[in-house]
Design a protein around this motif. Structure first.
Motif, PDB file in Angstrom:
ATOM      1  N   HIS A 148       0.834  -1.206   0.000  1.00 62.01           N
ATOM      2  CA  HIS A 148       0.000   0.000   0.000  1.00 62.01           C
ATOM      3  C   HIS A 148       0.869   1.258   0.000  1.00 62.01           C
ATOM      4  O   HIS A 148       0.547   2.243  -0.691  1.00 62.01           O
ATOM      5  CB  HIS A 148      -0.924   0.016   1.214  1.00 62.01           C
ATOM      6  CG  HIS A 148      -1.739   1.266   1.304  1.00 62.01           C
ATOM      7  ND1 HIS A 148      -2.887   1.462   0.579  1.00 62.01           N
ATOM      8  CD2 HIS A 148      -1.539   2.413   2.002  1.00 62.01           C
ATOM      9  CE1 HIS A 148      -3.372   2.664   0.828  1.00 62.01           C
ATOM     10  NE2 HIS A 148      -2.574   3.262   1.696  1.00 62.01           N
ATOM     11  N   LEU A 149       1.960   1.233   0.755  1.00 61.80           N
ATOM     12  CA  LEU A 149       2.833   2.399   0.808  1.00 61.80           C
ATOM     13  C   LEU A 149       3.423   2.687  -0.569  1.00 61.80           C
ATOM     14  O   LEU A 149       3.584   3.851  -0.950  1.00 61.80           O
ATOM     15  CB  LEU A 149       3.945   2.183   1.838  1.00 61.80           C
ATOM     16  CG  LEU A 149       4.850   3.392   2.093  1.00 61.80           C
ATOM     17  CD1 LEU A 149       4.061   4.547   2.693  1.00 61.80           C
ATOM     18  CD2 LEU A 149       6.005   3.002   3.010  1.00 61.80           C
ATOM     19  N   ALA A 150       3.758   1.644  -1.325  1.00 61.96           N
ATOM     20  CA  ALA A 150       4.292   1.841  -2.674  1.00 61.96           C
ATOM     21  C   ALA A 150       3.265   2.524  -3.570  1.00 61.96           C
ATOM     22  O   ALA A 150       3.613   3.399  -4.383  1.00 61.96           O
ATOM     23  CB  ALA A 150       4.712   0.504  -3.273  1.00 61.96           C
ATOM     24  N   ILE A 151       2.005   2.148  -3.429  1.00 61.69           N
ATOM     25  CA  ILE A 151       0.945   2.790  -4.204  1.00 61.69           C
ATOM     26  C   ILE A 151       0.796   4.251  -3.783  1.00 61.69           C
ATOM     27  O   ILE A 151       0.675   5.155  -4.626  1.00 61.69           O
ATOM     28  CB  ILE A 151      -0.380   2.024  -4.034  1.00 61.69           C
ATOM     29  CG1 ILE A 151      -0.279   0.652  -4.693  1.00 61.69           C
ATOM     30  CG2 ILE A 151      -1.547   2.806  -4.626  1.00 61.69           C
ATOM     31  CD1 ILE A 151      -1.459  -0.262  -4.405  1.00 61.69           C
ATOM     32  N   ALA A 152       0.820   4.499  -2.484  1.00 59.24           N
ATOM     33  CA  ALA A 152       0.727   5.874  -1.995  1.00 59.24           C
ATOM     34  C   ALA A 152       1.907   6.706  -2.490  1.00 59.24           C
ATOM     35  O   ALA A 152       1.752   7.892  -2.825  1.00 59.24           O
ATOM     36  CB  ALA A 152       0.662   5.884  -0.472  1.00 59.24           C
ATOM     37  N   ALA A 153       3.094   6.109  -2.557  1.00 58.53           N
ATOM     38  CA  ALA A 153       4.278   6.829  -3.046  1.00 58.53           C
ATOM     39  C   ALA A 153       4.112   7.187  -4.519  1.00 58.53           C
ATOM     40  O   ALA A 153       4.490   8.296  -4.932  1.00 58.53           O
ATOM     41  CB  ALA A 153       5.524   5.983  -2.835  1.00 58.53           C
ATOM     42  N   ALA A 154       3.561   6.263  -5.290  1.00 56.71           N
ATOM     43  CA  ALA A 154       3.333   6.546  -6.710  1.00 56.71           C
ATOM     44  C   ALA A 154       2.353   7.702  -6.894  1.00 56.71           C
ATOM     45  O   ALA A 154       2.419   8.431  -7.888  1.00 56.71           O
ATOM     46  CB  ALA A 154       2.831   5.290  -7.417  1.00 56.71           C
TER      47      ALA A 154
END
Length: 242
Positions: A153-159
């Motif tokens: 989820h954090l990777a998606i938020a970073a994107a």
């Protein structure tokens, strides 16, 4: 729990029983938290695989709680018959829902579950009791999946460029993830190495492991997602100096 070899001393048994009873409470609270996060992720129209991971994590935590209750009882302490109260939200007020969910998942998964994986894998090699070893192995495998939920989820938020807000909030998040006395001296019984054989880390070992996981896993992972960890590193350094 079958008990080959010497029976743990009474003080070790009592501390271990209390620790497993506390874990039962934590696991039941985590079950509710993941159920709620699954609903919130779905309402935000987040990727279905994240919703599924959250729902699976809730089921895992209920199963974990059953193991914890059994181990606590075998060591001499029964968990309460009543359900623990629902856990409070950990995200600070004022965040929009999308960011509040990110905060909750980082706290519950990237931090708490990553630390839990390290704790369980440290305990596995020294758990001589076969049934305890099997429980620790099962919990460790599940907690890896729970940690991945948060990092995914954090990777998606970073994107989406929605992670920078976390930096100033990390000290409060980390403070909320630890026992109040983690960075303080404790009574000698809680440093007894015999605790390892019944699935509990001695206090100093737990503290050192927490610091190492922050330095080697959590801080680099957060930084890779665009989160400034300077405030968190300062928080950790201040406590390590005590």
């Amino acid at each position: 729990m079958s008990r080959p070899g010497a029976r743990p001393a009474g003080n070790v048994r009592a501390l271990a029983a209390s620790a497993w009873a506390f874990r039962w409470k934590v696991e039941r609270e985590a079950e509710v938290r993941f159920e709620t996060l699954a609903e919130r992720l779905e309402a935000l129209d987040e990727p279905p695989h994240l919703v599924d991971l959250a729902r699976r994590a809730a089921a895992d935590e209920r199963r974990h709680a059953t193991h914890c209750a059994r181990l606590a009882a075998e060591l001499g302490q029964r968990v309460p018959a009543r359900e623990p109260p629902p856990p409070p939200a950990v995200a600070p007020s004022g965040l929009v829902e999308q960011d509040a969910v990110t905060y909750e998942l980082v706290a519950a998964c990237c931090v708490a579950e990553s630390v839990s994986v390290a704790v369980l894998t440290t305990l596995l090699p020294v758990a001589r009791d076969p049934s305890l070893h099997e429980v620790l192995r099962e919990l460790a495998a599940d907690e890896v999946a729970h940690a991945r939920l948060g990092w995914a989820h954090l990777a998606i938020a970073a994107a989406r460029r929605r992670t920078a807000f976390l930096g100033p909030l990390l000290p409060a998040m980390l403070q909320g993830s630890i026992d109040d006395d983690l960075f303080h001296p404790v009574e000698p019984d809680r440093e007894d190495e015999a605790l390892l054989a019944v699935g509990v880390l001695p206090h100093a070992t737990k503290r050192d492991l927490f610091v190492r996981v922050l330095d080697e896993v959590i801080f680099p992972g957060l930084e890779g997602a665009g989160v400034d960890t300077a405030a968190a590193r300062e928080w950790l350094a201040a406590r390590a100096r005590r």
